[in-house]
Design an enzyme around this catalytic site. Structure first.
Site, PDB file in Angstrom:
ATOM      1  N   TYR A  47       0.865  -1.183   0.000  1.00  0.00           N
ATOM      2  CA  TYR A  47       0.000   0.000   0.000  1.00  0.00           C
ATOM      3  C   TYR A  47       0.902   1.234   0.000  1.00  0.00           C
ATOM      4  CZ  TYR A  47      -4.196   2.756   0.928  1.00  0.00           C
ATOM      5  OH  TYR A  47      -5.223   3.646   0.852  1.00  0.00           O
ATOM      6  N   LYS A 102     -21.240 -19.934  -9.346  1.00  0.00           N
ATOM      7  CA  LYS A 102     -20.490 -19.767 -10.589  1.00  0.00           C
ATOM      8  C   LYS A 102     -19.049 -19.362 -10.292  1.00  0.00           C
ATOM      9  CE  LYS A 102     -21.498 -19.634 -15.098  1.00  0.00           C
ATOM     10  NZ  LYS A 102     -22.508 -20.427 -15.796  1.00  0.00           N
ATOM     11  N   ASN A 333     -22.697 -26.156 -18.399  1.00  0.00           N
ATOM     12  CA  ASN A 333     -21.765 -25.098 -18.773  1.00  0.00           C
ATOM     13  C   ASN A 333     -20.439 -25.181 -18.036  1.00  0.00           C
ATOM     14  OD1 ASN A 333     -24.235 -24.399 -19.802  1.00  0.00           O
ATOM     15  ND2 ASN A 333     -24.123 -22.257 -19.236  1.00  0.00           N
TER      16      ASN A 333
END
Length: 443
Positions: A47, A102, A333
């Site tokens: 950072y 998914k 899928n």
């Protein structure tokens, strides 16, 4: 308990466990670091102030964003909750468990980081703008469970206007896997793809794209008969003249000018591809009996198929496939999108084309053929993880060949990259389970 009752009990088991497991884990995905944190001093690197050097480098050379951030391995799963699998328009919050699932498949099967983004708008233009606005943060976008016809419009627009590859899994993903199953099923029954007659029950996003890709693969469009809720699609269907996608099918297919409904469409065909109502009995046994010898039935509605596999087999079908993992021949899928996106990301492709989908379809089919085809094995299962590596390689090579890759890599490099990414994801999950950071479920 009889055979049918036992099969039904087994088919219902995932439903029984799902709510309990989801509540235990409070969902399926979380974010974890992939860099070292040896001490708090490292945050000065990751950072401020150290990160400013990276920001300035990307400002000067924008392509370095792929080297210095996770953009090259992260995709967005964008959904508006209007057509959730088998459930319809249930809203973005109710669709979020599907999007998390998914994302889990993307990560575990393809080594691809995926962020579920369920949006609180159903307006096509707003969804398009949203996807364009998030382009800088992602390497690709997976559109998911968006109702038709706007899903076609959204995809077409974003394919032209997005700076990163966009695809609609309900269209391209489903079509890719169905084509792979078709290739091998026809080999088993000894029929040629350019001669086979195909009935298609349902004319939603999935079947319309399947028809398109079937024709791209070599099926004669005149040998296709498609059915929607009002009957067989033909040039007589003037009610469809304002529906571009369906009207194109009306003009190209059904050379025998058949009229009627599903029963008439299925009769005397070699193959039936159903993507319609998630209700067993939608396709009747006597319709299957009316098909040609050595017939093929793909009943792919989710979560329940249009006809139970055992009923289709009893009615005379030679090969039956569904979208479910608890039956033989799962056409899901999940066999396609993890490997396809792996290959797309590894070459930083700008688009996903029909040629890339077809390359993946033939490779999926080849994986099963290499292991030995049978009536109960026409495509690999998800646990045959080499399929995703092989898909990634052929998709990446096809993208390079089409001039759509921003980075050119050799076949060996793509093989190594995909294997490492997928192995890392699988090992990470197994390690978290072993160390009890992911505790076992409470049955």
């Amino acid at each position: 308990m009889g055979r049918k009752e036992e099969l039904l009990r087994k088919a219902d088991e995932p439903n029984r466990l799902s709510e309990k497991y989801h509540h235990q884990y409070f969902g399926k995905m979380e974010t974890i670091p992939k860099c070292v944190v040896r001490s708090f001093d490292d945050f000065a690197i990751w950072y401020t102030p150290g990160v400013a050097e990276v920001c300035k480098a990307i400002r000067q050379y924008p392509e370095k964003v792929f080297d210095y951030t996770n953009k090259g391995n992260i995709i967005a799963i964008v959904n508006d909750g209007t057509r959730i699998l088998g459930l319809g328009n249930i809203g973005p919050e109710a669709g979020l468990p599907v999007m998390e699932g998914k994302a889990l498949l993307f990560k575990y099967l393809g080594g691809v980081d995926a962020v579920p983004l369920s949006v609180s708008t159903t307006n096509a233009e707003e969804i398009i703008n949203f996807c364009k606005w998030i382009n800088p943060s992602f390497g690709g976008i997976n559109l998911e469970d968006i109702e038709k016809p706007k899903c076609f419009y959204i995809l077409d627009r974003l394919e032209e206007e997005s700076k990163i590859p966009v695809w609609h899994d309900d269209q391209q993903g489903t079509a890719t896997v169905v084509i792979s199953g078709t290739i091998n099923a026809l080999k088993i029954v000894g029929k040629k793809i350019n001669e086979v007659k195909i009935s298609m029950i349902g004319s939603g996003a999935a079947n319309l794209k399947i028809a398109n890709l079937l024709m791209f693969t070599g099926v004669n469009p005149k040998n296709i008969v498609m059915v929607d809720s009002k009957g067989i699609l033909s040039h007589h269907r003037e009610d469809l003249m304002n529906d571009q996608k369906k009207w194109e099918i009306c003009l190209k297919t059904n050379s025998e000018d058949l009229q009627g409904g599903a029963a008439e469409a299925i009769k005397s065909t070699d193959m039936c591809i159903a993507m319609s109502r998630s209700v067993p009995g939608t396709i009747k046994k006597e319709w299957v009996t009316s098909m040609q010898d050595n017939s093929i039935v793909f009943a792919c509605a989710n979560p329940l198929p249009e006809i139970w596999p055992w009923d289709a087999l009893d009615a005379g079908a030679k090969i039956v496939a569904t979208g479910r993992s608890d039956f033989s021949n799962q056409l899901n899928n999940s066999l396609g999108f993890p490997g396809i996106f792996r290959g797309v990301l590894d070459v930083r492709a700008t688009k996903i084309t029909n040629e890339m989908c077809l390359a993946a379809a033939f490779e999926i089919a080849k994986v099963a053929e290499d292991k030995g085809l049978s009536e109960k094995y026409i495509v690999p299962s998800m646990d045959e993880w080499e399929v995703f590596i092989r898909e990634a390689v052929v998709v990446g090579m096809k993208a390079i060949g089409q001039g759509l890759a921003q980075v050119k890599r050799s076949r060996a490099e793509l093989q190594d990259m995909s294997q490492k990414a997928i192995t890392r994801s699988r090992n990470m999950v197994q390690t978290l389970m072993k160390e009890n950071y992911i505790p076992p479920p409470h049955d």
